[in-house]
Every structure is written in C-alpha cells, then in structure tokens.
Design an enzyme around this catalytic site. Structure first.
Site, PDB file in Angstrom:
ATOM      1  N   GLU A 143       0.832  -1.294  -0.076  1.00 60.61           N
ATOM      2  CA  GLU A 143      -0.022   0.043   0.035  1.00 60.61           C
ATOM      3  C   GLU A 143       0.783   1.298  -0.189  1.00 60.61           C
ATOM      4  OE1 GLU A 143      -2.840  -0.494   3.139  1.00 60.61           O
ATOM      5  OE2 GLU A 143      -4.060  -1.698   1.796  1.00 60.61           O
ATOM      6  N   GLU A 300      -6.274  -8.563  -0.285  1.00 61.59           N
ATOM      7  CA  GLU A 300      -6.854  -8.555   0.821  1.00 61.59           C
ATOM      8  C   GLU A 300      -8.232  -8.357   0.963  1.00 61.59           C
ATOM      9  OE1 GLU A 300      -4.735  -5.846   3.476  1.00 61.59           O
ATOM     10  OE2 GLU A 300      -2.707  -6.328   2.726  1.00 61.59           O
TER      11      GLU A 300
HETATM   12  C1  GAL Z   1      -4.392  -3.041   4.979  1.00 59.36           C
HETATM   13  C2  GAL Z   1      -2.927  -3.449   4.979  1.00 59.36           C
HETATM   14  C3  GAL Z   1      -2.767  -4.730   5.864  1.00 59.36           C
HETATM   15  C4  GAL Z   1      -3.445  -4.614   7.134  1.00 59.36           C
HETATM   16  C5  GAL Z   1      -4.970  -4.211   6.822  1.00 59.36           C
HETATM   17  C6  GAL Z   1      -5.585  -3.979   8.195  1.00 59.36           C
HETATM   18  O1  GAL Z   1      -4.488  -1.905   4.276  1.00 59.36           O
HETATM   19  O2  GAL Z   1      -2.495  -3.770   3.665  1.00 59.36           O
HETATM   20  O3  GAL Z   1      -1.264  -4.822   5.856  1.00 59.36           O
HETATM   21  O4  GAL Z   1      -2.844  -3.236   7.630  1.00 59.36           O
HETATM   22  O5  GAL Z   1      -5.021  -3.221   6.081  1.00 59.36           O
HETATM   23  O6  GAL Z   1      -5.460  -2.919   8.706  1.00 59.36           O
END
Ligand code: GAL
Length: 669
Positions: A143, A300
């Site tokens: 990110e 994710e």
């Molecule tokens: C995403 C990030 C993850 C984790 C997740 C929950 O934005 O890539 O590493 O932090 O959010 O906070």
C-alpha cells in the site's frame, strides 16, 4: 487458474503450529498464500545478513498442502536497526515534522540510502526464490502512499521540475509566479508546499503531488527491475487501496505491473456506521479493474471485523462471502483473505482473521470454507471472464489532486461526486467501467466525465472524437476550468469543452451549505413531481447551440439554464451545471441511458446488485442480494447455477429467489 487463499504471517506464530495452519487452509479450499511483506526484521536480522531458512520451511509446509506462494517485498516496514541513528531516512510530513519509528510506511521514497537497503533485500529474496517451484509472483511493498516533504525530496522535486519545464522562465510563466512576487530565479529557491508556508501556488502544489506520485512509481520500478531480472517466470503486482486512496496516480503506478491487486475492506474501524453501502465496494472494484483495463486480484479481502484501537461492527453472517463474490462479480480472478489468524499482539490485534486469537476456526472460517468448495466448482468457469460495460466513468488523478489543493466549495468532495453519479447507474443495474480521461473510449456509448477539472488538448480531442462518433458525454460543473499547470484557462468555461457542449458558463455561484436552488425541467420526458434541488454549486449557463434541459427557479439567476443538451457530430453532450447531490443523478440516469441506448442488465429490487462477465461468448450473470430480505428476480434467459453442487445444476429460468446476503452465479445456456 482461479486462486483462492489467504494472507499468512508464519513469522508471528510458533513453528509447531504451521502444519496445522496449512492443513486448515487446505480444508478451506485454499490454493495460494501471500507471505513475508512485513517480515524484513526476520529476513535480514542485521544489515546484509539474510535468513531465508525459516521462510523456506514455512513454504515447504504450505506447498505440501497444495499452496502456491506470492511473496511480498518487505520494504513497507523497515526494521529498527535500519532506521535507528539515521533520522534522514524518515518521511517528513506536510507540517514539516519528521515521523518517528513505531508504525510502518515511515520511509522517504527518494532517499538513496533507503534505496540501497531496498536493493539489498529485494535482490537477495529475488535470487533465493526466483526458481522456487511454489512461488508464482510478487507483491511489491505494501500500500504505497504518504507524501514526503524532506530536503531530499525537495531537491528531487527541483530536478523533476527542471526536466518538466526545461527553463525557469517557462515555469514562472506557467505557474504565474508574478502573483505575490514568487518569481523564482534559481531552481534551488523552489520550496515544497509545507503547510507552514500557507496556501500554496496551485501550480506548484499540483506539480509537487505529481512529483510525489512519480517518486513512488520510480521506487516501485527499481524493485520491478530487480524482480524481472531474477524471477522472469513470476508475475509482479502491488496491493492498491481501491477508489478511496487519493495520494498517488494509480494509473501510473499500475502501468508496469503485470496485474493490479487491491485490498477490499467494507467495514473498517474508522467507519462505525451500521450499514454498508454496497455501491462503495462496486466502485472500488471497477476502479481497480480500470487501472489496467484488465481483471484484478484481491490481495486482501475482509475476513472479519477490522480493528486497531477501535473494533469495527462485525460483518454479519454471509457478508464476507457476499463481499468476496462482489469482488468476483466485478472482475476478480483471485481472492485472498486478510488475514489468516487474528494477531495476539501488535497494532492490529483487533483486525480479525478467519481464525480467532486462540487459533480456532471461527464462523468466518466456516463461511469461507463453504465458498472454497464453490470456487473449486465454479472458479474455472469464472477465471479470465471479462467485464464489458457500455458506460464509463472518467476518473482523473490530476483533478483529484487539484481539488485537494482547492476544494472550490466546502461541501464539494470530488470522490463523493463521482460516487454519487456512479451510484445512480449502479442502482439501475447498469455496469460501469472506470477509465482515464485519455483512454480509448470507442467501446462505450455513454461516458460520464464529472468535474473534469484539468483538460489537456489530448483529453479534449479524445472526448470530441468519442462524441463525433455517436457517443453521449455527460459533463458536470467545474469541468474544463484548468490547464495542465493548474492555472484557470483564458477562455469561457468549460474551456476546451465549451464548443463540444454548445454552452458557456456565464457566471458561477458557489452556494452556502444551507442554500438550495430549485430546478425546473423543460423536457417532457424529465417532468417529475418532485424535481431535485440544486446544491453546492450553480453554473449559470448561456447556450451556444445547446438545448435547455432544466433551468433554475430561484434567486437572481432564476429562469437561467442549469442543464443543457447539445448535438455534436453523431453524438450528444449533456452539461449538468450544478453539482447537486445524489437525487439529481438518480433523476437523470434513466434519461441519459435512453439517450445513449444503454439498457439495464436485469430488472431487480434496490439492494440487489447485478453484474455480468463474459467468457468469450458465454455470459455469466451475478446476482447479489445485499439486503436483509429474500428477493425475487426474473431472468431473461435459461441459466445454470455455477455454485450449486451437481444435484442443483438443472437449468433455471423465469423467476428465481435470492436469499438475504446470498448470491447467484449463473451461466447462460
Ligand atoms: C491493509 C494493509 C494490511 C493491514 C490491513 C488491516 O490496508 O495492507 O497490512 O494493515 O489493512 O489494517
């Protein structure tokens, strides 16, 4: 192959547990894991001493259960040994203060020393895993984002400007630095727009935002080059942040990647609202598909309540699966859930995975396990099927940056404006693409170009070609206002789009928060009992060949045109002179679709989402019920369900029922 899996952090758990985790993953139908994107401290415990043994062992266990591996380069979270005693590696915020150690993303993207460390870890990982049979691809960093205003960046910004403008005279002229005596006599005099400097020159600020974006693109490219050299058989991606993230030009960041991956959270702890608006996830997915105009991965996908200091409202039973199918309905060719097991420690202790803190499979695991079995059956049919909308929404990062610098009206927020327009079509079950203003538009019949603030000759020509050839273009106020240097154009608004739209903005009125104006439609097909109100902004229009569609009813510009329609070439241009709110676009959407000859996919109730993907000539239809109540939809043809097991594969037609928070994935037969 459709990849279905999870983000796993073996380094955060005892090694004895790894086999059990791998077994449970296989039980859920998973075939891929992402690993290591935050494991720098374990991969390089001291400068130049690399340790891949533990990761090799973890991969061997996972591969033994059939998993393929995506490796993250761990550069988003540098270990303490790297940052301690080297304060210049830390990012400087826009208020001029350096961040300190304790979170992640604290580094300056332009610092040569950080680049050296990056080359070290990425090269060692790439050479170690380049030929590993289980590894299929890479996620670079995590990110990307956050602007840095440090002296290294300030100097790099000056170099960047030098190559953009060639001469200081040119820069001074483009930025209009005679204003307040900002005339620069040396490149070294040019500052970065710290908030301590007050409201910046809009030309300087926009260039700085572009420069920061380019800096991350270049930093990413450095890693791409290493990986390409050592891992020719692997794909390379980055995990983007959907529609919301607005500090980087995502089209640029996506360009040299093999595919876009992104992180899809519908419920975060920062948004404690009771209801989720499903059009948000849809717009995010369409934006991600639009970056490269190709299908994407979700790296994710939400696996449970989000939470750092605050714990989010939990996804209700069925929602995790439904949201994952929503991603697929919009073009996902792979889904990985974040995260596997809920961490017992660290900032994200309350960011829930599929397993609870104690390692037990939760109801969330069971829900996704059911989906895993479905994906085993349906994945092959879905993988690679394309999304082919007839409508495009133009998203410009230049406009986004420009509105961050000058909001124009405190009620106006460019991303919300796009979302409101998007939602009006989403609710009518009309799929949209999100596209760059200079993209080839020939596949579309309707193009929505809301608040297209900066318009270059190239973009103006592109839109003009589209309309000439028969397309319908929709513009809203604040379009065509600026040139590429973020100066206001020296011609009537909407600037380079004025001829095309057959209209000029005679005057504009920025409205107070409580102010409204009335709209009266002059076209019979738009005569509604309750016409929407004009809010936020009113362009007072002077037609120059265009027909008046609606006029204002109040104030000193009562009776003056607010919305116009122009015939241009074979096509049409609609100019909506008030920003308004959702109801305006909901009122206009049906009319715009009929002007363009675009039909909805299916008639369905509000709260039911309908999309399609095409596997060659085979049509896949996705019907998602986001509501609490069962809904009926009437199919337009005969379909088979791809999710049901063999017993349920008899063709369906006519009216079908979709249970609450459930989904149909159908293939036309
Ligand atoms: C995403 C990030 C993850 C984790 C997740 C929950 O934005 O890539 O590493 O932090 O959010 O906070």
């Amino acid at each position: 192959m459709f990849y279905f899996g999870v983000d796993y952090y073996p380094e955060q758990w005892p090694e004895e547990r790894w086999p059990e985790d791998a077994r449970l993953m296989a039980g859920a139908g998973f075939n891929v894991v992402r690993l290591a994107e935050f494991a720098w401290a374990r991969l390089e415990p001291q400068a130049g001493r690399y340790d891949f043994d533990w990761l090799d062992r973890a991969i061997a266990i996972l591969a033994g259960q059939g998993m393929r591996v995506v490796l993250g380069t761990p550069t988003a979270s540098p270990p303490p040994w790297l940052m301690t005693g080297q304060p210049e590696l830390f990012r400087v915020r826009e208020d001029g203060r350096r961040v300190t150690y304790g979170n992640r993303r604290e580094y300056c993207p332009n610092h040569p020393l950080y680049h050296d460390y990056t080359r070290g870890i990425v090269t060692s990982m790439a050479t170690h895993y380049g030929a590993h049979p289980a590894v299929i691809g890479w996620q670079i960093d995590n990110e990307f984002g956050d602007r840095c205003y440090c002296p290294v960046c300030a100097h790099a910004f000056q170099q960047w400007l030098r190559s953009r403008y060639q001469s200081l005279d040119e820069l001074n002229q483009q930025w209009g630095t005679m204003f307040w005596s900002h005339r620069y006599g040396d490149w070294a005099e040019i500052p970065v727009p710290l908030t301590t400097g007050g409201s910046p020159n809009p030309g300087l600020a926009l260039d700085f935002y572009r420069f920061v974006s380019d800096s991350y693109v270049a930093y990413q490219q450095m890693q791409i080059d290493i990986l390409r050299r050592h891992c020719p058989g692997h794909f390379i991606t980055h995990n983007f942040m959907g529609f919301k993230y607005d500090r980087l030009n995502y089209y640029d960041l996506a360009r040299n990647l093999d595919l876009v991956a992104w992180d899809n959270y519908q419920r975060m702890q920062w948004q404690m609202q009771a209801e989720v608006d499903p059009s948000q996830g849809a717009l995010a997915a369409d934006t991600m598909r639009g970056l490269k105009r190709q299908n994407f991965w979700v790296m994710e996908q939400q696996a449970g309540p989000g939470g750092w200091e605050i714990v989010s409202v939990p996804p209700r039973p069925g929602e995790l699966r439904l949201w994952a199918y929503q991603s697929i309905a919009h073009g996902a060719d792979a889904i990985l859930f974040f995260r596997w097991r809920t961490a017992r420690f660290g900032t994200e202790q309350y960011w829930h995975g599929l397993l609870d803190h104690d390692g037990r499979p939760s109801r969330r695991y069971e829900e996704i396990k059911r989906m895993g079995a479905e994906i085993k059956r349906a994945g092959g049919h879905i993988y690679g099927a394309t999304v082919r909308p007839a409508v495009a929404l133009l998203l410009s990062y230049d406009a986004r940056f420009a509105f961050q610098i000058q909001q124009n009206n405190p009620q106006f927020y460019y991303p919300d404006h796009l979302h409101q327009l998007y939602r009006a079509f989403y609710q009518r079950h009309v799929p949209l693409d999100v596209a760059a203003p200079a993209a080839d538009l020939s596949a579309y019949r309707l193009v929505l170009a809301p608040a297209l603030h900066l318009v270059s000759e190239t973009v103006a020509d592109n839109l003009s070609r589209f309309v000439q050839a028969g397309g319908v273009l929709v513009l809203t106020s604040r379009s065509g206002v600026k040139d590429e240097a973020n100066a206001v154009v020296n011609r009537p608004l909407p600037g380079l789009l004025a001829e095309l739209s057959g209209v000029e903005v005679d005057e504009y009125v920025s409205l107070a928060a409580e102010s409204r104006n009335g709209l009266e439609f002059l076209l019979p097909e738009l005569a509604t009992a309750h016409p929407p109100e004009a809010t936020i902004w009113c362009d007072v229009l002077k037609p120059n060949g265009a027909t008046v569609v609606a006029r204002y009813t109040r104030d000193y510009y009562a009776g003056k045109p607010a919305i116009t329609l122009n015939q241009f070439g074979q096509g049409k241009v609609v100019y909506i002179g008030t920003l308004g709110n959702g109801p305006i676009y909901e009122t206009l959407a049906g009319w715009l679709l009929s002007l363009a000859g675009v039909r909805r996919l299916l008639a369905a109730a509000a709260g039911v989402e309908v999309t399609e993907r095409w596997q060659g000539e085979r049509r896949l239809l996705f019907v998602l019920n986001h509501g609490e109540r069962e809904q009926e939809v009437t199919l337009d043809s005969r379909y088979v369900s791809l999710l049901d097991d063999a017993a349920g594969t008899a063709p369906v037609e006519g009216t079908v029922t979709v249970p609450p928070r459930d989904v149909l994935v159908l293939e036309r037969v």
